[in-house]
Write an enzyme that holds these catalytic residues in place. Sequence first.
Site, PDB file in Angstrom:
ATOM      1  N   CYS A 146      -2.265   8.782   2.818  1.00  0.00           N
ATOM      2  CA  CYS A 146      -2.142   8.354   1.428  1.00  0.00           C
ATOM      3  C   CYS A 146      -3.425   8.591   0.658  1.00  0.00           C
ATOM      4  CB  CYS A 146      -1.719   6.888   1.361  1.00  0.00           C
ATOM      5  SG  CYS A 146      -2.769   5.789   2.324  1.00  0.00           S
ATOM      6  N   GLU A 198       0.881  -1.163   0.000  1.00  0.00           N
ATOM      7  CA  GLU A 198       0.000   0.000   0.000  1.00  0.00           C
ATOM      8  C   GLU A 198       0.915   1.207   0.000  1.00  0.00           C
ATOM      9  OE1 GLU A 198      -1.504   3.149   0.540  1.00  0.00           O
ATOM     10  OE2 GLU A 198      -1.749   2.648   2.652  1.00  0.00           O
TER      11      GLU A 198
END
Length: 459
Positions: free
Chosen positions: A263, A229
Site C-alpha cells: 500500500c 488501513e
Amino acid sequence: MPYKTTNPTTGLVEREFLSLTPEEIKASIARADDAFTSWSAATIVERSAVLLRAASIYRSREEELARIIATEMGKPIRQGRGEVSFVADIYEYYATKGPAFLSDEDMRPARGGEAVVSSAPLGVLLGVMPWNYPYYQVARFAAPNLLLGNTILLKHASNCPQSALVQEEIFREAGLPDGAYINMFAESADVESIIADPRIRGVSLTGSERAGVAVAQAAGRALVKCVLELGGSDPFIVLDVDDLDATIDAAVSGRMSNAGQACTAAKRFIVIEAHYDAFVAGFGERLARMTPGDPLDMATGFGPLASLAGVTDLLEVVRDATDKGARLHTGGHRIGEQGSFMAATLLTDVTPEMRAFDEELFGPVAVVFKVSSVRKAIEAANGSPFGLGSAVFASDLSVAHTVARALDVGMVFINENTDSHVDLPFGGTKRSGLGRELGRFGLDEFVNKKLIRTPAPRD
C-alpha cells in the site's frame, strides 16, 4: 472463497482448508469473550512476557516462516526474512516500551483534588488482514492490543492459510491463554455478522477501499470503533537533487519491493522537468533489466505476484492506458505461462481519462509524470483520492520540508522511501483510511481512556 495455498510460482494448489460454519464462528466469539475475563486481569508484566516470548519464537523460526510466505504469496526469501525480523521487533517493542505508555496519566485538575486517566482494554476485537505482508500486518494490530488486554479474532486472507495458522501456533507456544487469539477461517460474507455481535468491541481492517467501506458501514451500525488501513497511490516527488542516479535507485526499490504489492509502495513518480528525461531513461533502463524469479532462490530480486488475477488486472490497466495514448517504455506483459509473473513496467504520458491515472496499481507498474514547478508537484501529489505515504527527494531540505507540510497524506519521508518503523505512527488520510498503528499511537485506538476523579477533601 475457500482458504487454500495456491503457489504463485507454479500456479498449483498445494493445500486447502474448510471455512468455519456459522456455529463455529459463534463458538470462536464466545471463546474470545471468555478469555477476555482472564487475559484483561493479567498484569502488564505477564502480558509483556508473552509478547517477548513471541518475539523470540519468530526469530528462532525465521527461515521456516519466510519459506511459508514465499510459497503462499511469492515474497522473495530475503524479503520474507526481513518481514519476520521486523515482526519480532514489533512484539519486543510493545513488550518493553508499551507498559510505560499505558501508565496512568495525572491530569492535575484545575479545581483541585486528583484525577488520573487509566488505559483499560475494550474486549474482543476483530482483525481482517491482507496477504501482502502476512505476518507484519497481523503484528502491528495484535501486539499493542494483546498488551492492552484485549482478545483477538483474526480473519486472514484466504490465500495465506498456513501463515495464518502458524501465527496462532506461535501465540500458544508463547503462553497466550486459550481464546485470547483465535485464527478464524471465516468468509468475507461473515464479517458483517461478526461485527454485529455485541461481544465485538472493535474492528481493524487492512485491505481494499471497497472492503473498508463495507467494514466501516457495519461498524457504524454496531457502534464499534474501527481502524482502516486501505489503499495508497503514494507519490514519489523528485525536485532538484544532486545525485539523480541515487534517486533513481531509490525509485526502483520503492516501486519494486514485494513486487510492488504494498500500500505504501511508490506508485506515482512526479518529476521536475529539469530531471524528467534523465529520470525516465534511467528508471526505464533499470526496470528493463529486472526479471522475476523463484522466491525461494536467494538471488531473486522480485518474485511472482500473489495471484494470476492480480496480473490480469494490471495488464488491463496498462492496456487501457496505451490504448488511450500513454507511452509504454518497458514491460506491460506476463512472463511465461506458469505462475503469476509479470514484467516490470513503466508508463508515461498518462492522462486523467486512463485508469492508471488515479487507481492504485498493486504490482510492478510505475507511472511517471512531468511537472514544471514545486507548486505543480504538490498539486499533482494531492490530486489523488488516496493519502497514505509519500516521498520527497530534494537537495534543499527547506524546500523538502515545505512540500512535506503541504502534502495531504499521513506520512512523508524526505530523501528516502516510505517505510514502516516500529516506533513511528503508520496511517493515512482521505480514502487511505482511518486511525494509526505502530509506536505509542498503536495503543491509542482500541482502549478505554478511563477518567478516575477524586475531589479535594473538604475542610
